[in-house]
Every structure is written in structure tokens, then in C-alpha cells.
Write a protein that holds these residues in place. Structure first.
Motif, short mmCIF file in Angstrom:
data_model
loop_
_atom_site.label_atom_id
_atom_site.label_comp_id
_atom_site.label_asym_id
_atom_site.label_seq_id
_atom_site.Cartn_x
_atom_site.Cartn_y
_atom_site.Cartn_z
N GLY A 1 -13.57 -32.49 23.77
CA GLY A 1 -14.59 -32.67 24.84
C GLY A 1 -15.55 -31.78 25.65
N LYS B 1 -17.84 -40.89 24.19
CA LYS B 1 -18.13 -39.22 25.30
C LYS B 1 -17.07 -38.66 24.04
CE LYS B 1 -21.60 -39.43 26.30
NZ LYS B 1 -23.03 -38.87 26.48
N PRO B 2 -17.94 -37.50 23.78
CA PRO B 2 -15.83 -36.92 23.26
C PRO B 2 -14.32 -36.69 24.35
CG PRO B 2 -18.31 -35.41 23.03
CD PRO B 2 -18.37 -36.92 23.99
N GLU B 3 -14.81 -37.07 25.21
CA GLU B 3 -13.78 -37.41 26.32
C GLU B 3 -12.73 -38.40 26.68
OE1 GLU B 3 -17.20 -35.58 27.00
OE2 GLU B 3 -16.80 -34.23 28.09
N TYR C 1 -12.75 -39.97 23.35
CA TYR C 1 -12.36 -40.39 21.59
C TYR C 1 -10.51 -40.58 22.48
CZ TYR C 1 -16.57 -37.92 20.19
OH TYR C 1 -16.98 -37.34 19.03
N ARG C 2 -9.54 -40.19 22.67
CA ARG C 2 -8.49 -40.29 22.50
C ARG C 2 -7.70 -41.74 23.10
NH1 ARG C 2 -6.13 -33.99 21.94
NH2 ARG C 2 -7.18 -33.39 21.06
N ASN D 1 -25.99 -36.05 17.75
CA ASN D 1 -24.33 -35.40 18.51
C ASN D 1 -23.42 -35.07 17.13
OD1 ASN D 1 -25.37 -34.02 21.33
ND2 ASN D 1 -24.02 -35.98 21.83
N PRO E 1 -13.99 -33.04 14.58
CA PRO E 1 -13.89 -33.74 14.92
C PRO E 1 -15.32 -35.12 15.40
CG PRO E 1 -12.85 -32.24 16.28
CD PRO E 1 -13.54 -31.82 14.89
N PRO E 2 -16.31 -34.79 15.83
CA PRO E 2 -17.15 -35.31 15.93
C PRO E 2 -17.01 -36.83 14.69
CG PRO E 2 -18.25 -33.43 16.62
CD PRO E 2 -16.55 -33.13 15.52
N TYR F 1 -13.50 -38.78 14.82
CA TYR F 1 -13.15 -40.28 16.22
C TYR F 1 -14.48 -41.10 15.62
CZ TYR F 1 -9.99 -36.51 18.00
OH TYR F 1 -9.10 -36.04 18.52
N ASP G 1 -23.55 -39.71 31.10
CA ASP G 1 -23.66 -38.57 30.55
C ASP G 1 -23.65 -37.75 31.28
OD1 ASP G 1 -24.73 -39.59 28.16
OD2 ASP G 1 -26.65 -40.12 29.24
N ASN G 2 -23.18 -37.26 32.25
CA ASN G 2 -22.89 -36.09 33.03
C ASN G 2 -22.25 -35.87 34.08
OD1 ASN G 2 -24.26 -34.06 32.01
ND2 ASN G 2 -25.96 -35.60 32.98
N TYR H 1 -16.26 -25.83 14.41
CA TYR H 1 -15.28 -27.32 14.57
C TYR H 1 -16.72 -28.10 13.89
CZ TYR H 1 -16.00 -30.51 18.40
OH TYR H 1 -15.96 -31.72 19.28
N LEU I 1 -7.83 -30.43 12.21
CA LEU I 1 -9.36 -30.78 13.94
C LEU I 1 -9.19 -30.01 15.02
CD1 LEU I 1 -8.52 -34.13 14.47
CD2 LEU I 1 -10.09 -33.73 13.67
#
Lengths: 100, 303, 259
Positions: free
Chosen positions: A45, B23-25, B27-28, B46, B57-58, B61, B272-273, C127, C200
């Protein structure tokens, strides 16, 4: 011969390795969360704002290059960081205005 | 010059359903819920690491999400409209990432973003004329050859036009597709933003867009900012493509208008924002799905 | 290229005007009135800079907190002007922010800022770094003692360290985890930090004295024994046992090479 190519005595190495194994807590590496020794926060995030332009982190209207932006002092937390300067004096890091 | 025909949807292409920007936000949430959504789109830039290989992580996921959903790569770094050479390094990275993740679709923008050694981190406008067409077609040919696959080109949001433009955007894009065989990505919001900013009718634009080349649609939100005082004395307003809120009602109705004419397409909700929680983004995708399904039902009823 | 000379010129002018606000915007931008042309062009200028400022803010969150939003924005704009991106990959941008801060006069009173930038950049690299297996310290126990003189410890691709004259890890920690930042006294000694990412999560761990030399020597291909000798030559109080425990516990060693 440079000091770098010297070696430690085997006995000293063996002692150190034995001690290292004794004091290590290897589970922490697996869990990535050794609160006692290391600090981590998840960066998921916190990846970069996506990209460019049409998909941009647009701050379109917020930024102004022509006025104001160059006149201010820091308002962050740096003021609680006391630092020692090269001349030996210590100072709270209050910043000066960037430009007139 | 090659004269291509629109390609039928290939096997392994994106489904004619709504997708969402990855979006990474989220993923989970996506892995935990495995939501009912057609596909995900991401910016390959990205997932290229930070200069020393790519892991963490990128990749973790993306691998897992890829195992569950079709993917679209939506590039922002190829600078296809730049008069400089296409970056071989970047093409190579794209090819590597495509080999790794096998995306069903790849798209880029009708724009430029680099000059000399500088990358401007923005999608910059092009004048629409024969010279630009020749340049962009050559770059699309080169990219498609190198990557060994068809790409889509997206109509951009623009804020400025050029006195040296000699043709309309739609004619430019249609001719680009005919020459190179590339597909088109119709960004409904970009069309609406441009229509407002440059004073044309968005519905006419959507109606004239060559649907036979369109393999993807984008739906997004925009912001309105002050554009100075008009000659009439009324304060002007400029629309900016911010992707930071739901699409407005007009964009949704333009979307409906297009699919009524052209049928369903893979349709992306771009956000995206000020990224909302996953359920809110998913709800937008569900809305697009519902519109396409309703439209389909109406067609069936009419037959 | 001659076929595109007009477009090249336009892109050159456009670029110049984006990077330097005092430069005139390209004449080819279709005229309405001048103020409007300027306004329209500024959307591109702002998009570009806002995107880059936000990217730098996401990459350097502690620096952002230390100096505050407004100051950070101006500082980032000065950096962007001095060094615009040269890669289409936004994650590669900002590598030289630390170097920029070293000569950025308005922050001269915060001498720890460049090292904080280095720490945050290494964290960013960790990262994104390639994945790798992690070696367990128990593997050392399984080696014949006479082999210990020969082994090489391979660092995980995400592992790096920063040796600073300032307590950067302590400053980072309080600015990351505390709602109210703890005061830090000027007498606090410098700190060496291990940055790694075994799975991670990126970890920052304090390292004992001399560990930095040890890690650098490992990275240069020295055996564990040679690296320990190098560290001892630099700091007599170097503690190999503590250093090994810290490195293995944080997942900083990916592989033990027997000889």
C-alpha cells in the motif's frame, strides 16, 4: 599483505559461531516481526503512486510554481531532534525559510 | 503500408466484462475474497523493481492474483509518441514481464513522455498530422514486432491542442489501427474530458469512434478546476483526468451509449488516487457489468 | 529524423517549459488567450511535478514528516528541477536525493537528513529487491569446525547496511511508529542499521559496532574469517557472535558457501 586477507583463528571462529547460535532467535526471521531487535512496517500500500499523466497522482490544482511555495519554514517533527553540528554546538533543527 | 483488418477476439483474451485497476492497497482483500470480477489491469512499470531486479510484495501478490484472474498490462512508459527512439531497455523489460505473467492484453497511450534523457512522468499531447501518424505507426509497428503481440492504443485526456494539428483524434486513431493492426482502447472519461476542454460534443465522438477496433474501455472520474475568465466574462472550467473519484453520470451514460451500439467490451474501472476500500471499487465494476448485461438482455428481447 | 523535425522541436520546447517554469511555453499550443494557454500548459506542469513530489514523499516518508508537507514539497521541487527522472520506472526515481540534501542549504541545520534519505532509499530497494532463500544459523552448527575458516556468507539481495554518525535508526523509529515524536538528544551515538526483507516485510535492525565493515567485506567476496579479521582491524570491540546472530535472525544471509 593487506589486513583484509587475514584470518581469524579457527578456535575463535568456532567459539563465536557457537555463541551466535546460542543467542540467536531464528524464528524471528521467518515471521519478519522481531519487535525486540528489528523495526518493520508493512509497505504494502506504500507502493508508488501509480504512474503518469492520465493515471497520475494528480495534484493538479494544488501546486503553484509562481508564488508562495518558496516562503516557509519546516513544520515537521525535526524540531525535537537535537543535533550536534560540525562546530561542536548542538541545536534543535529549526529550519530557515528557503527563499526570501 | 499495411492495411489491417480488425482482429476477432483471440482465445485467451480478456472477457467482455468489467475489470478493475490493481492497487497494492487491495492485494490482500482480493486474495481473501476472490471477488467475482472479470479481470485486473496493472501498470507493468510498477512491477519492474527499482533498478536491481524485482521481487518482494509486488511480485508475490501479482503471481497469486494472476493465478486467479485474467490480466491486462496498461503501460505508461513506452513514450510511443516521442520522436526519440523507443527504449530497447524498456521493451526488453516489458517482454520479460509479459513472459512471466502472460497478460491477456497490452495497451499504451497516444502520448509521449520522454525527451532526450528526461522522463516527464506525464502523458503529454501530440499534434495530429501526417508526420505524427507516421512516427506513431512506426513505433507501434516496432513495439508489436518486438513484443510479438498486438497492442492497443488509448485516446488521451488533453488540456492543450496544437495549431499544427490537421486531423481529428478519431481519424488519427482509426488510421493508426488500419496501418499497424493495433487495437484501440476507448477511454470514455478521456473523451468526455477532451470534449469539455476543447468544446466538442462527447456523444458525437463516442458515436464516431471506430468500434470494430475497440478491445477495451476505460471508465474513470475527473476533477474540475478553474480555467480563467472567458471572453464572455464567465469563469471557465477545465476538466482534469484525476482518477480519484467515481465516474460522473455523463460518463456512465456515454459508456451505455457505446455498448448499445458496439456490444460489451472488457471495461475497466480506473481509480488511481484517493483509492477507496475494495468493496467501493468492486461496486463500480459491478455497475459496469450490470449495464452490459442489461444491454445484452435488451438486444435479446429485440430479436 | 528530419521528417519529424517540427515535432522534435515541439517536444524539446515542451520539455524545456515543463522543467523550467520561466521558459516560454511552445508557440504551437493553440491560441485562445495567453492566460488560458498558460493555464492549460500548467496542468501538464503540475501533473508531472505533483506525481513526482508524491512519489518522493512515498519513498521518503520520514523526511517528509521531519520537515513537514510544505517544506518537503519545495525541497522536492528543487530536487526535481536539478535532477528530473531518466527512467520510465518511477520506482527508480530519487536515488540521489541523499546527495542532493548534502548540499541543500536550507536543511544544513539537519545534518542527519542525508543519512535518513539513504536509509529510506535502502528500505525502498529492499522492498523491490529480488527474492531469495534464507539460510538458517543452525546450518553453521552442521559444518565441521575446520571448515569454518573457509566459508563464505552470501548476503540476501534485499540486505544492505547503513553506518551513520547520527542515530538515524532511532530517529526513523520514532518518526514511523510514534504519534508524538520522542525527543532525541545530540549526545546519542551514531548507529549502524541493517536493512533487509526476508519475506514480505522490510526490516530495519540495529547492528553492533564493526558489523558494517564485516558486511561490506562479505559483499566483496571475503570469507567469513577474513571479513571478521577486517572488522576487528577496524574496531577492536567487534563482536562476531552478536553480528552473526543479528544477520541470520534478520534473514540477511541467503546462502552459506562451504569453500
Amino acid at each position: 599483505m593487506s589486513y583484509r586477507s587475514q584470518n581469524l583463528a579457527l578456535a575463535a571462529l568456532a567459539t563465536a559461531v557457537g555463541a551466535a547460535i546460542a543467542i540467536s532467535s531464528p524464528a524471528s526471521a521467518q515471521q519478519s516481526a522481531d519487535k525486540e531487535r528489528c523495526y518493520g512496517i508493512s509497505m504494502a500500500g506504500k507502493n508508488d503512486c501509480a504512474s503518469t499523466g492520465n493515471n497520475s497522482c494528480a495534484g493538479t490544482a494544488k501546486m503553484d510554481f509562481d508564488k508562495g511555495a518558496w516562503k516557509y519554514v519546516a513544520k515537521g517533527t525535526c524540531t525535537s531532534m537535537q543535533v550536534k553540528l560540525k562546530d561542536g554546538s548542538s541545536r534543535m533543527g529549526a529550519l530557515m525559510p528557503i527563499k526570501g | 503500408m499495411a492495411d489491417h483488418q480488425p482482429l476477432p477476439a483471440a482465445a485467451g483474451s480478456l472477457p467482455d466484462r468489467a475489470g478493475a485497476g490493481l492497487k497494492p492497497e487491495h492485494y490482500r482483500a482480493i486474495l481473501a475474497e476472490q471477488p467475482d470480477i472479470g479481470w485486473f489491469e496493472l501498470h507493468p512499470e510498477n512491477y519492474m523493481g527499482a533498478g536491481r531486479g524485482a521481487g518482494g510484495p509486488p511480485q508475490y501478490y501479482l503471481e497469486r492474483i494472476r493465478a486467479l484472474y485474467p490480466l491486462s498490462f496498461h503501460g505508461v512508459g513506452l513514450s510511443i509518441g516521442s520522436t526519440g527512439r523507443l527504449s530497447r531497455d524498456h521493451l526488453q523489460r516489458l517482454k520479460g514481464l509479459m513472459a512471466q505473467y502472460q497478460p491477456e492484453q497490452f495497451s499504451e497511450h497516444l502520448a509521449w513522455s520522454s525527451h532526450g534523457s528526461a522522463y516527464m512522468n506525464d502523458l503529454l499531447p501530440l499534434p495530429y498530422n501526417q508526420a505524427t501518424l507516421q512516427l506513431v505507426a512506426a513505433h507501434v509497428d516496432e513495439a508489436q514486432d518486438y513484443l510479438g503481440r498486438r497492442m492497443l492504443i488509448e485516446n488521451p485526456s488533453t488540456y492543450a491542442t496544437f495549431s499544427c494539428s490537421e486531423m481529428g483524434e478519431i481519424d488519427f486513431l482509426a488510421e493508426l489501427a488500419r496501418r499497424t493492426g493495433c487495437g484501440l482502447l476507448l477511454d470514455i472519461n478521456n473523451a468526455y474530458v477532451c470534449a469539455h476542454n476543447h468544446g466538442f460534443d462527447p456523444a458525437s465522438y463516442i458515436d464516431a469512434f471506430p468500434a470494430e477496433w475497440v478491445s477495451e474501455i476505460h471508465i474513470a472520474g475527473h476533477a474540475m478546476i478553474d480555467d480563467g475568465i472567458e471572453a464572455s466574462g464567465i469563469a471557465g472550467q477545465l476538466l482534469v483526468d484525476t482518477h480519484d473519484r467515481p465516474a460522473c453520470a455523463t460518463v456512465w451514460s456515454l459508456f451505455r451509449r457505446f455498448i448499445r451500439r458496439a456490444g460489451p467490451r472488457p471495461a475497466l474501472i480506473e481509480w488511481d488516487n484517493a483509492i477507496p476500500a475494495w468493496p467501493a471499487l468492486h461496486a463500480e465494476a459491478t455497475r459496469a457489468d450490470r449495464m452490459m448485461a442489461q444491454n445484452h438482455a435488451m438486444h435479446c428481447l429485440a430479436e | 529524423m528530419s521528417a519529424y523535425s517540427d515535432l522534435t522541436l515541439l517536444q524539446q520546447q515542451f520539455t524545456a517549459a515543463l522543467l523550467a517554469p520561466s521558459t516560454q511555453i511552445p508557440a504551437a499550443i493553440a491560441p485562445t488567450d495567453e492566460a488560458k494557454r498558460q493555464k492549460r500548459f500548467n496542468v501538464y506542469r503540475n501533473n508531472m511535478h505533483a506525481g513526482l513530489v508524491a512519489a518522493l514523499g512515498a519513498r521518503y516518508p520520514v523526511i517528509l514528516r521531519l520537515v513537514g508537507d510544505e517544506f518537503f514539497q519545495a525541497m522536492a521541487l528543487a530536487f526535481i528541477r536539478q535532477e528530473p527522472p531518466t527512467s520510465p520506472i518511477l520506482a527508480e526515481y530519487g536515488a540521489h536525493f541523499a546527495r542532493f540534501l548534502e548540499t541543500f542549504e536550507p536543511t544544513a541545520d539537519l545534518p542527519y537528513l542525508p543519512d535518513m534519505a539513504r536509509l529510506e532509499w535502502l528500505r525502498h530497494l529492499a522492498y523491490h529487491a529480488p527474492d531469495s532463500p534464507i539460510a538458517a544459523i543452525a546450518e553453521l552448527a552442521s559444518l565441521a569446525p575446520e571448515k569454518l575458516g573457509e566459508i563464505r556468507l552470501h548476503l540476501h539481495p534485499a540486505a544492505s547496511h547503513l553506518a551513520s554518525d547520527y542515530p538515524v535508526l532511532t530517529i526513523w523509529q520514532t518518526n514511523t511508529h510514534d504519534a508524538t515524536v520522542q525527543p532525541i538528544s545530540a549526545d546519542r551515538p551514531g548507529e549502524t542499521t541493517l536493512i533487509t526483507r526476508p519475506k514480505l516485510d522490510v526490516l530495519l535492525c540495529p547492528l553492533p559496532i564493526g558489523a558494517g565493515i564485516f558486511i561490506t567485506a562479505l559483499a566483496e567476496g571475503e570469507t567469513m574469517s577474513q571479513a571478521a579479521a577486517s572488522a576487528l582491524a577496524d574496531a577492536a570491540s567487534f563482536d562476531l557472535a552478536k553480528t552473526l546472530a543479528a544477520l541470520f535472525d534478520a534473514g540477511a544471509i541467503s546462502h552459506i558457501q562451504p569453500d
